[in-house]
Design a protein around this motif. Structure first.
Motif, PDB file in Angstrom:
ATOM      1  N   LEU A  27       0.771  -1.204  -0.132  1.00  0.00           N
ATOM      2  CA  LEU A  27      -0.140   0.174  -0.032  1.00  0.00           C
ATOM      3  C   LEU A  27       0.874   1.185  -0.074  1.00  0.00           C
ATOM      4  N   GLU A  28       0.585   2.078  -0.949  1.00  0.00           N
ATOM      5  CA  GLU A  28       1.267   3.582  -0.790  1.00  0.00           C
ATOM      6  C   GLU A  28       1.184   4.227   0.294  1.00  0.00           C
ATOM      7  N   ILE A  29       2.104   4.787   0.990  1.00  0.00           N
ATOM      8  CA  ILE A  29       2.011   5.495   2.162  1.00  0.00           C
ATOM      9  C   ILE A  29       2.919   6.790   1.870  1.00  0.00           C
ATOM     10  N   ALA A  30       2.135   7.812   1.927  1.00  0.00           N
ATOM     11  CA  ALA A  30       2.789   9.062   1.373  1.00  0.00           C
ATOM     12  C   ALA A  30       3.913   9.442   2.491  1.00  0.00           C
ATOM     13  N   SER A  31       3.762   9.388   3.597  1.00  0.00           N
ATOM     14  CA  SER A  31       4.711   9.835   4.607  1.00  0.00           C
ATOM     15  C   SER A  31       6.058   8.841   4.659  1.00  0.00           C
ATOM     16  N   HIS A  32       5.872   7.602   4.026  1.00  0.00           N
ATOM     17  CA  HIS A  32       6.982   6.840   3.899  1.00  0.00           C
ATOM     18  C   HIS A  32       6.935   5.971   2.508  1.00  0.00           C
ATOM     19  N   PRO A  33       7.286   6.830   1.321  1.00  0.00           N
ATOM     20  CA  PRO A  33       7.056   6.566   0.044  1.00  0.00           C
ATOM     21  C   PRO A  33       7.983   5.327  -0.220  1.00  0.00           C
ATOM     22  N   ASP A  34       9.214   5.098   0.477  1.00  0.00           N
ATOM     23  CA  ASP A  34       9.932   4.065  -0.014  1.00  0.00           C
ATOM     24  C   ASP A  34       9.559   2.760   0.615  1.00  0.00           C
ATOM     25  N   LEU A  35       8.458   2.680   0.994  1.00  0.00           N
ATOM     26  CA  LEU A  35       7.991   1.409   1.504  1.00  0.00           C
ATOM     27  C   LEU A  35       7.272   0.496   0.412  1.00  0.00           C
ATOM     28  N   VAL A  36       6.893   1.124  -0.490  1.00  0.00           N
ATOM     29  CA  VAL A  36       6.591   0.580  -1.749  1.00  0.00           C
ATOM     30  C   VAL A  36       7.804   0.272  -2.841  1.00  0.00           C
ATOM     31  N   CYS A  37       8.221  -0.944  -2.913  1.00  0.00           N
ATOM     32  CA  CYS A  37       9.754  -1.232  -3.619  1.00  0.00           C
ATOM     33  C   CYS A  37       9.275  -1.142  -5.140  1.00  0.00           C
ATOM     34  N   ASP A  38       8.130  -1.822  -5.439  1.00  0.00           N
ATOM     35  CA  ASP A  38       7.730  -1.949  -6.609  1.00  0.00           C
ATOM     36  C   ASP A  38       6.336  -1.504  -6.905  1.00  0.00           C
ATOM     37  N   PRO A  39       6.187  -0.204  -7.656  1.00  0.00           N
ATOM     38  CA  PRO A  39       4.631   0.420  -7.897  1.00  0.00           C
ATOM     39  C   PRO A  39       4.052  -0.667  -8.604  1.00  0.00           C
ATOM     40  N   SER A  40       4.406  -1.508  -9.572  1.00  0.00           N
ATOM     41  CA  SER A  40       3.837  -2.518 -10.409  1.00  0.00           C
ATOM     42  C   SER A  40       2.976  -3.531  -9.571  1.00  0.00           C
ATOM     43  N   ARG A  41       3.512  -3.790  -8.379  1.00  0.00           N
ATOM     44  CA  ARG A  41       3.063  -4.696  -7.270  1.00  0.00           C
ATOM     45  C   ARG A  41       2.707  -4.155  -6.025  1.00  0.00           C
ATOM     46  N   SER A  42       1.875  -3.167  -5.923  1.00  0.00           N
ATOM     47  CA  SER A  42       1.207  -2.422  -5.083  1.00  0.00           C
ATOM     48  C   SER A  42       0.004  -1.736  -5.323  1.00  0.00           C
ATOM     49  N   TYR A  43      -0.741  -1.064  -4.563  1.00  0.00           N
ATOM     50  CA  TYR A  43      -1.865  -0.494  -4.564  1.00  0.00           C
ATOM     51  C   TYR A  43      -1.562   1.124  -4.294  1.00  0.00           C
ATOM     52  N   THR A  44      -2.144   2.001  -5.208  1.00  0.00           N
ATOM     53  CA  THR A  44      -2.021   3.378  -4.730  1.00  0.00           C
ATOM     54  C   THR A  44      -3.128   3.711  -4.019  1.00  0.00           C
ATOM     55  N   GLN A  45      -3.065   4.757  -3.248  1.00  0.00           N
ATOM     56  CA  GLN A  45      -4.238   5.263  -2.163  1.00  0.00           C
ATOM     57  C   GLN A  45      -5.513   5.656  -3.328  1.00  0.00           C
ATOM     58  N   SER A  46      -5.212   6.068  -4.469  1.00  0.00           N
ATOM     59  CA  SER A  46      -6.422   6.459  -5.507  1.00  0.00           C
ATOM     60  C   SER A  46      -7.222   5.034  -5.836  1.00  0.00           C
ATOM     61  N   GLN A  47      -6.488   4.014  -6.153  1.00  0.00           N
ATOM     62  CA  GLN A  47      -6.943   2.992  -6.384  1.00  0.00           C
ATOM     63  C   GLN A  47      -7.729   2.153  -5.208  1.00  0.00           C
ATOM     64  N   MET A  48      -7.285   2.361  -3.995  1.00  0.00           N
ATOM     65  CA  MET A  48      -8.072   2.023  -2.916  1.00  0.00           C
ATOM     66  C   MET A  48      -9.380   2.867  -2.649  1.00  0.00           C
ATOM     67  N   ARG A  49      -9.228   3.994  -2.870  1.00  0.00           N
ATOM     68  CA  ARG A  49     -10.354   4.748  -2.725  1.00  0.00           C
ATOM     69  C   ARG A  49     -11.497   4.316  -3.730  1.00  0.00           C
ATOM     70  N   ASP A  50     -10.885   4.087  -4.811  1.00  0.00           N
ATOM     71  CA  ASP A  50     -12.156   3.596  -5.938  1.00  0.00           C
ATOM     72  C   ASP A  50     -12.797   2.239  -5.654  1.00  0.00           C
ATOM     73  N   LEU A  51     -11.829   1.454  -5.341  1.00  0.00           N
ATOM     74  CA  LEU A  51     -12.169   0.023  -4.718  1.00  0.00           C
ATOM     75  C   LEU A  51     -13.216   0.093  -3.716  1.00  0.00           C
ATOM     76  N   GLN A  52     -12.905   1.069  -2.711  1.00  0.00           N
ATOM     77  CA  GLN A  52     -13.905   1.125  -1.630  1.00  0.00           C
ATOM     78  C   GLN A  52     -15.284   1.633  -2.039  1.00  0.00           C
ATOM     79  N   GLN A  53     -15.182   2.456  -3.146  1.00  0.00           N
ATOM     80  CA  GLN A  53     -16.323   3.165  -3.382  1.00  0.00           C
ATOM     81  C   GLN A  53     -17.238   2.015  -4.218  1.00  0.00           C
ATOM     82  N   TYR A  54     -16.559   1.204  -4.991  1.00  0.00           N
ATOM     83  CA  TYR A  54     -17.072   0.130  -5.645  1.00  0.00           C
ATOM     84  C   TYR A  54     -17.807  -0.904  -4.667  1.00  0.00           C
TER      85      TYR A  54
END
Length: 491
Positions: free
Chosen positions: A171-198
């Motif tokens: 999961l993307e964490i804005a305050s600790h951006p390096d936690l996500v080592c591979d963006p292609s194998r993680s979720y952005t916060q925007s993706q999670m917001r859209d999934l929650q709405q769905y």
């Protein structure tokens, strides 16, 4: 018509056939419903791929949804298939949505005309969940949408996402951006917001799990300063319990944990955040000068007291954010904050928690990463009888850990059809459950229930011979106990 209605889950309150039939008109079906319900019902129609036309005139509708008072809760409904119209009553849109899920199964089973029947229905438990581990092996956001559709179709209402572990941070964490080592194998916060709405309009809440203070090698590999030893660390592959955990003696490590909790709280709508709290070797804390100093300053007797303090600190902070924590039950006792909900995976460690709100996920009934020789279809189904004996229980979850599950076909093969057994025992009152009926309905209507999922475990593998189940369980228990002993944990 079928002797048993082709419905999963089986109606919880009552079901009765009538003598007449409702002939299905040419598509699209005409629906009439309160305006406020159309968003939720429209989401259900979209997930089911039904052809529907909306009308404001109840008399012209094939299916008439009506709001009514009910003492059975917001998810309850009544469905009455009459010879000239199908009539649904519910207190809230959630109930109308579940009536639509039931109706869709009748439409698939009887594409020409539906036998008239009456159904009274309401869930046995408010929390009917499925946990997917996306930390060990990643599954795409599109695959999560498919899971949401599957859950809502069978009246399950919680998708618990295990988003971090030793093997990955997803999961993307804005305050600790390096936690996500591979963006292609993680979720952005925007993706999670859209999934929650769905998910929300399909009555599914997304519950995030961020594992702390154990299972944190993915975090420590990029922020080693938050550990007891300073590293360096590598992200492991496969299963295991690892010694290096978050250092709760360092103020900056606590600030990191609270910062992540705050960001996750702001991102997710659910009032619950799962903080893990399981399988935590405490040897590093016992030898760490910072942890020793923290323990002495607080007047705590040992490292378990320090763990209890950390979890209570996080629970108190979560409440200031309007959230409540869930913890696995490994260490939780009467000294833990009363607002913490426990998820009981190990029933042998559940002492002292009788009055605490709980979710049950017993190891040998709900772990779907195990094959059917370890957790058979019947084993999942009979868990319903165990659940009804639990006090302070809000519900249960099926769990799918993914150390060795890396593809969608593997995921679906482990999930199906056992998810359907879980869906029935979480929804249907125990006295209305029957494995014989469930098994027969599933075998006769398998293609109707899961037409869009390909990797469905064949029926001859659902319930292996008992001797094989007992032997495989014995071997698995030995392996779990060995791994725990090697990590310094007593189960």
């Amino acid at each position: 018509m079928h002797a048993h209605p082709p419905l999963i889950p089986f109606p919880s309150q009552s079901f009765a056939w009538k003598s007449s039939w409702f002939p299905l008109p040419a598509m699209p079906l005409v629906f009439s419903a309160p305006e406020a319900w159309r968003t939720v019902l429209g989401a259900g129609v979209a997930s089911l791929k039904l052809s529907v036309q909306w009308s404001s005139e109840a008399g012209n509708a094939d299916v008439f949804f009506e709001k009514t008072a009910s003492k059975r809760g917001p998810e309850s409904y009544s469905l009455d298939v009459q010879s000239k119209q199908i009539h649904v009553t519910a207190q809230q849109p959630e109930g109308a949505f579940y009536a639509l899920m039931t109706l869709s199964q009748l439409l698939k089973a009887y594409p020409q005309e539906i036998p008239c029947c009456s159904i009274e229905d309401a869930p046995a438990y408010p929390w009917r969940g499925f946990m997917l581990d996306v930390a060990r092996n990643f599954f795409s956001i599109d695959e999560l949408y498919r899971i949401v559709d599957l859950l809502c179709t069978f009246k399950m209402n919680v998708l618990h996402l295990h988003l971090s572990d030793d093997q990955g941070w997803r999961l993307e964490i804005a305050s600790h951006p390096d936690l996500v080592c591979d963006p292609s194998r993680s979720y952005t916060q925007s993706q999670m917001r859209d999934l929650q709405q769905y998910a929300a309009v399909r009555n599914v809440q997304i519950v995030p799990e961020i594992d702390l203070p154990g299972h944190t090698l993915a975090l420590l590999s990029v922020y080693p300063q938050y550990s007891c030893t300073g590293g360096p660390f590598e992200i492991p592959v496969g299963e295991g319990i690892f010694q290096d955990i978050l250092c709760v003696g360092k103020d900056e490590a606590l600030q990191c944990a609270k910062g992540i909790l705050r960001e996750v709280s702001e991102l997710f709508d659910s009032k619950f955040i799962h903080l893990g709290g399981d399988e935590i070797p405490l040897q590093r804390w016992a030898a760490c000068p910072d942890c020793i100093r923290r323990r002495q300053d607080l007047g705590l007797s040992d490292e378990k007291d320090l763990l209890r303090w950390f979890c209570n600190e996080m629970a108190a902070y979560a409440r200031t954010l309007g959230k409540h924590l869930i913890l696995w039950n490994d260490y939780v006792d009467d000294g833990y904050d009363r607002s913490i909900t426990t998820q009981i995976w190990n029933p042998l460690k559940a002492t002292g928690q009788a009055a605490r709100t709980s979710i049950k996920s017993d190891y040998f009934h709900t772990y779907l990463d195990m094959d059917h020789a370890l957790v058979s279809l019947h084993t999942v189904y009979k868990y319903g009888r165990i659940l009804r004996d639990a006090s302070s229980l809000i519900g249960s979850e099926l769990l799918l850990w993914t150390e060795y599950i890396s593809t969608l076909d593997m995921l679906e093969g482990h999930l199906l059809p056992r998810l359907l057994a879980g869906a029935e025992i979480f929804w249907t009152q125990p006295d209305a459950c029957s494995y014989k009926r469930f098994n027969k309905v599933l075998r006769e209507n398998q293609a109707l229930f899961i037409p869009r999922f390909s990797a469905f475990t064949p029926a001859d593998l659902w319930d292996p011979p008992r001797w094989e189940q007992y032997y495989r369980r014995w071997k698995r228990k030995r392996r779990v106990l060995r791994n725990s002993r090697e990590a310094g944990i007593s189960l």
